[in-house]
Design an enzyme around this catalytic site. Structure first.
Site, PDB file in Angstrom:
ATOM      1  N   GLY A  15       0.825  -1.205   0.000  1.00 39.85           N
ATOM      2  CA  GLY A  15       0.000   0.000   0.000  1.00 39.85           C
ATOM      3  C   GLY A  15       0.858   1.254   0.000  1.00 39.85           C
ATOM      4  N   GLY A  19      -0.829   7.753   0.163  1.00 34.24           N
ATOM      5  CA  GLY A  19      -1.164   7.850   1.568  1.00 34.24           C
ATOM      6  C   GLY A  19      -0.017   7.625   2.521  1.00 34.24           C
ATOM      7  CB  SER A 136      -8.826   0.893  12.206  1.00 32.68           C
ATOM      8  OG  SER A 136      -9.560   2.090  12.272  1.00 32.68           O
ATOM      9  CE1 TYR A 161     -10.296  -0.422   6.768  1.00 33.11           C
ATOM     10  CE2 TYR A 161     -11.264   0.836   8.575  1.00 33.11           C
ATOM     11  CZ  TYR A 161     -10.182   0.530   7.777  1.00 33.11           C
ATOM     12  OH  TYR A 161      -8.978   1.154   7.980  1.00 33.11           O
TER      13      TYR A 161
END
Length: 290
Positions: A15, A19, A136, A161
């Site tokens: 990733g 970002g 998260s 998620y």
């Protein structure tokens, strides 16, 4: 053969085409490490790698064949991997299944990084590596049901998620339990609410509201961290020494061992069950059980 610079670490960041992954790659490269850029978009991934003069690999985590191929390419190029940062992820809208038959959120956020880590496991153990998972807050994550990880019975994009990010924490816990004695270390972390292109293709009203608010410069500064601030956790863990700077098996927020506010995150039986169930789902793609 991949390029290894000086005395720095070999750090694979998934990733990393945008970002916090891209921001972390830039900082780690500037600090003298050999950074390997992994991303889904060929153009974005190539652009970040060209900026840094770094190696790069393209892989779409909605396709497990590409994850397997990625693992093979990394093994061939890097006999030593000091850090694997499993940072790729996403929140999506309408429930869809991948070409592999798994719910997209579950596959991209948990199953694909699980497969990548497992297929690199012998290299990671031999390297005494650190495996990092971008998670998260998981405070409001729905319950994980091992017999319905695809959420066939109860799907909501935000809950799916949240459950996947909780699975990242459980995976970290079990990876530590199984392999820390062999020299492997693992940590998960919450990067904060970061202003990035994350969730750009979601149809979730909640996530669209967050993205709308993030488009306002004043609200953006008040509510969200920059990608550089979010990347700090990856950089700190990657450059740190497990057992000295941070504790293997733990979950971090703002460089602090901060246990998440979700009782499922401490459920060792659930962590073991998730590992076993993930192996069952990937049985034809994995080496011998670990």
């Amino acid at each position: 053969m991949g390029r290894v610079m000086g005395e720095g670490k070999v750090i694979v960041v998934t990733g990393a085409s945008d970002g916090i992954g891209a921001a972390a790659a830039r900082r780690l490269h500037a600090n003298g490490h050999t950074v390997v850029i992994v991303g889904r978009s060929p153009d974005k991934t190539r652009a970040v790698a060209a900026e840094l003069g770094a190696d790069f690999h393209v892989a779409d985590f909605t396709r497990l064949d590409e994850v397997e191929d990625l693992a093979g390419r990394l093994r061939a190029a890097y006999p030593r991997i000091d850090v694997l940062a499993n940072n790729a992820g996403g929140v999506f809208g309408t429930r869809t299944k991948t070409v592999d038959g798994f719910e997209k959120t579950f596959q991209v956020n948990h199953l694909a990084p699980f497969l990548l880590t497992r297929r690199l496991l012998d290299v990671l153990i031999a390297s005494r590596a650190s495996v990092l998972q971008t998670s998260s807050t998981v405070r409001f994550a729905g319950r994980i049901h091992l017999d319905d990880l695809d959420r066939d019975r109860d799907y909501h994009p935000v809950h799916a998620y949240g459950a996947a990010k909780l699975e990242n924490i459980l995976f970290t816990m079990e990876l530590h339990r199984r392999h820390h004695a062999e020299g492997l270390s693992a940590a998960s972390f919450y990067p904060g609410n970061v202003a990035t292109n994350f969730a750009s293709d979601t149809t979730s009203p909640v996530m669209r509201l967050i993205r709308f608010l993030a488009g306002n410069p004043l609200l953006r500064r008040a509510m969200l961290s920059t990608p550089e601030q979010g990347a700090d956790q990856i950089v700190w863990l990657a450059e740190g020494t497990p057992g000295t700077d941070w504790r293997s098996g733990a979950y971090y927020y703002r460089r602090k061992d901060s246990p998440p506010r979700n009782p499922q995150a401490f459920d060792a039986d659930l962590a073991r069950g998730l590992w076993r169930r993930s192996e069952e789902l990937l049985a034809d793609r994995l080496p011998d059980p670990a």
